[in-house]
Design an enzyme around this catalytic site. Structure first.
Site, PDB file in Angstrom:
ATOM      1  N   LYS A 182       5.918 -30.158 -77.844  1.00  0.00           N
ATOM      2  CA  LYS A 182       4.698 -30.168 -78.661  1.00  0.00           C
ATOM      3  C   LYS A 182       3.519 -29.683 -77.818  1.00  0.00           C
ATOM      4  CE  LYS A 182       0.963 -32.562 -79.884  1.00  0.00           C
ATOM      5  NZ  LYS A 182       0.215 -31.382 -80.146  1.00  0.00           N
ATOM      6  N   GLU A 257       0.570 -37.071 -66.545  1.00  0.00           N
ATOM      7  CA  GLU A 257      -0.238 -36.303 -65.588  1.00  0.00           C
ATOM      8  C   GLU A 257      -1.629 -36.194 -66.189  1.00  0.00           C
ATOM      9  OE1 GLU A 257      -0.701 -35.509 -62.391  1.00  0.00           O
ATOM     10  OE2 GLU A 257       1.462 -35.384 -62.705  1.00  0.00           O
ATOM     11  N   CYS A 291      -7.256 -29.738 -64.130  1.00  0.00           N
ATOM     12  CA  CYS A 291      -7.369 -31.132 -63.700  1.00  0.00           C
ATOM     13  C   CYS A 291      -7.567 -31.205 -62.200  1.00  0.00           C
ATOM     14  CB  CYS A 291      -6.216 -32.000 -64.184  1.00  0.00           C
ATOM     15  SG  CYS A 291      -4.635 -31.284 -63.967  1.00  0.00           S
ATOM     16  N   GLU A 393     -14.667 -37.412 -65.524  1.00  0.00           N
ATOM     17  CA  GLU A 393     -14.148 -36.050 -65.593  1.00  0.00           C
ATOM     18  C   GLU A 393     -14.949 -35.260 -66.618  1.00  0.00           C
ATOM     19  OE1 GLU A 393     -10.085 -35.384 -67.115  1.00  0.00           O
ATOM     20  OE2 GLU A 393      -9.820 -34.044 -65.397  1.00  0.00           O
TER      21      GLU A 393
HETATM   22  C1  UN1 Z   1      -3.807 -28.479 -64.146  1.00  0.00           C
HETATM   23  O1  UN1 Z   1      -4.981 -28.174 -64.151  1.00  0.00           O
HETATM   24  O2  UN1 Z   1      -3.394 -29.341 -64.938  1.00  0.00           O
HETATM   25  O3  UN1 Z   1      -3.184 -26.498 -58.600  1.00  0.00           O
HETATM   26  C2  UN1 Z   1      -2.783 -27.822 -63.315  1.00  0.00           C
HETATM   27  C3  UN1 Z   1      -3.631 -25.862 -59.562  1.00  0.00           C
HETATM   28  C4  UN1 Z   1      -2.654 -25.220 -60.516  1.00  0.00           C
HETATM   29  C5  UN1 Z   1      -2.200 -26.207 -61.532  1.00  0.00           C
HETATM   30  C6  UN1 Z   1      -3.300 -26.933 -62.234  1.00  0.00           C
HETATM   31  N1  UN1 Z   1      -1.538 -24.712 -59.777  1.00  0.00           N
HETATM   32  O4  UN1 Z   1      -4.821 -25.723 -59.761  1.00  0.00           O
END
Ligand code: UN1
Length: 502
Positions: A182, A257, A291, A393
């Site tokens: 999804k 995550e 993230c 965030e």
């Molecule tokens: C994300 O933003 O969820 O390390 C992943 C990084 C990328 C992955 C980010 N390889 O910024």
């Protein structure tokens, strides 16, 4: 503009269930639009409980056949998928830029990360090592092996619409699980492309199923369906906590995550040019929508003023625009109007708490930018570690500068948020670097590099509210998508009692 993607007329996207492309059973449609221009890219029907039921049942029916397919054969399908991705990299990247806004160079990187993960997991077709260890009794064999869990629900975000789905689908598949996928409703097109590729590569029907549609009802139906054994989710900490609770009550494995509030520490002996490159890239790349994005700069007081001035100058020079315009755009839009409003609200929140806007700070609406969701790259100064802009965030191109007086203080500030994903330090002092590596409470630590750009062969994930203890990518991902089975074979021909023989 540098040429639009192939689909000039809007597509209608469908679910993929039991080997067939089918429209969702409901009547409500949703739209997939270009956040840089507002153009319609595709429509799809919102899936509901009935679609989830069909997808999970298809995945369950396919589970035995797939589990019993030799793992090297499963890996070969992934290799073929990797080849197809490589061949289609450019068109996938262009569609991605249109669908979610990141600039083309970064979209190519997103696809490449998906290719990397696909090849890496393909190799696991011939690994998936277990242990063979000595038994304590004579004529007895002891070993462990990995087993699939069954049906995996993969719930993925829009910010890495290709790479993150591969982080979940590829280890799940090579380990012998079947999947209900999804994707975020902002990026259904890239999800459809990934499913097309895997089916073209030879995945049997029912092994991978796709349900399209926005969040809550659909997500809850999937997480709580008794036929789903494992939920892997990437997204906000709020949604992760909800999914974790829902799945936890049903004793399901849930891998989350979640958010980050990543910091870059710059010590007074750092190479400032290098640090600035890392800050600009980590704070404003992907419009701050990773993230792993840097949203705090922790500057040692010896260089804080100089670093801030130079960062402000760099931020002001960044050019906003559509990501497809490679020559003229440094920073693309954010994903949606509501994201734009949320990001912008933090400028006001910061100012009310005593922060000062040193660069940017506004929603950008000059000329063609008005059609999309653009926020100026923003630098906030006079920020204290406990302000909301330094704790929450923001997920947009906004970075806060905090001044500190020592490495110890900098580490305290790094660790002072509820998140623990990524952080970095710029220093030439090897002792400071090692102290930082030891004391930072994050899952990822960088030395003399920014906070973004993790490679897929190492574990990816974080501590505290960034997750619930699992890691994606690397060898660690295998532990999420498999169960250990320990097997004892007694070939002595008599009853032998463990722990009770002399
Ligand atoms: C994300 O933003 O969820 O390390 C992943 C990084 C990328 C992955 C980010 N390889 O910024």
């Amino acid at each position: 503009m540098g040429g639009l993607a192939t689909n000039v007329t809007a597509l209608h996207l469908r679910n993929f269930i039991d080997g067939a492309w089918v429209d969702a059973t409901g009547n409500d449609a949703f739209e997939d639009t270009d956040p840089a221009t507002g153009e319609l890219i595709a429509t799809a029907t919102k899936s509901g409980v009935e679609d989830v039921r069909q997808a999970v049942e298809a995945a369950r029916r396919a589970a035995d056949g797939w589990r019993l397919t030799p793992a090297p054969r499963r890996g070969e399908i992934l290799y073929r998928a990797g080849e197809l991705m490589l061949r289609r990299k450019e068109e996938l990247a262009r569609e991605m830029t249109r669908e979610m806004g990141k600039i083309l160079a970064e979209a190519r990187g997103d696809v490449q990360e998906g290719i990397d993960m696909t090849y890496y997991c393909a190799g696991e077709g011939r690994r998936q090592f277990g242990d063979v260890v000595p038994a304590e009794l004579p004529d007895k064999w002891a070993m462990s092996m990995r087993q699939p869990l069954g049906v995996v629900a993969a719930i993925t975000p829009w910010n890495f619409p290709f790479a993150i789905p591969t982080w979940k689908l590829m280890p799940a598949l090579v380990l012998g699980n079947t999947v209900v996928f999804k994707p975020a409703s902002d990026t259904p097109l890239l999800a459809v492309r990934l499913v097309e590729i895997l089916m073209e590569a030879g995945l049997p029907k029912g092994v991978l199923n796709l349900v399209l549609g926005p969040g809550a009802v659909l997500g809850d139906a999937l997480v709580s369906h008794p036929g789903v054994d494992l939920v892997s989710f990437t997204g906000s900490s709020e949604t992760g906590a909800h999914i974790g609770a829902l799945g936890g009550r049903l004793l399901k494995r849930v891998s989350c995550e979640l958010g980050g509030k990543n910091a870059i520490v710059v010590m007074d002996d750092a190479d400032l040019d290098l640090a600035l490159d890392g800050i600009v890239w980590s704070a404003f790349g992907t419009s701050g929508q990773r993230c792993t994005a840097a949203s705090r700069v922790i500057a040692d007081r010896g260089i804080a003023a100089q670093l801030t001035d130079r960062l402000v100058a760099r931020a002001k020079k960044l050019r906003l625009g559509p990501g497809l315009d490679e020559q003229n755009t440094d920073v693309g839009p954010v994903i949606s109007r509501s994201a734009l409003e949320k990001v912008h609200s933090y400028v006001g929140i910061g100012e009310r708490e005593g922060a000062t806007v040193a660069a940017g700070g506004r929603v950008a609406s000059e000329g063609a930018l008005a059609k999309g969701f653009f926020h100026e790259p923003t630098v906030l100064v006079d920020v204290k570690p406990n302000m909301r802009v330094a704790q929450e965030e923001i997920f947009g191109p906004v970075v806060s500068v905090i001044e500190t007086a020592s490495l110890e203080e900098a580490v305290r500030v790094v660790n002072s948020t509820k998140y623990g994903l990524s952080c970095s330090i710029y220093t030439r002092d090897v002792n400071d670097a090692f102290r930082f590596m030891r004391d930072a409470e994050t899952g990822l630590v960088y030395v003399n590099a920014g906070t973004i750009g993790a490679e897929i062969q190492l574990p990816f994930g974080g501590t505290k509210s960034t997750g619930n203890g699992h890691r994606e990518a690397g060898r660690a991902a295998l532990d999420v998508y498999s169960e250990w089975k320990s097997i004892y074979v007694d070939f002595s021909g008599k009853l032998q009692r463990a722990q009770m023989e002399p």
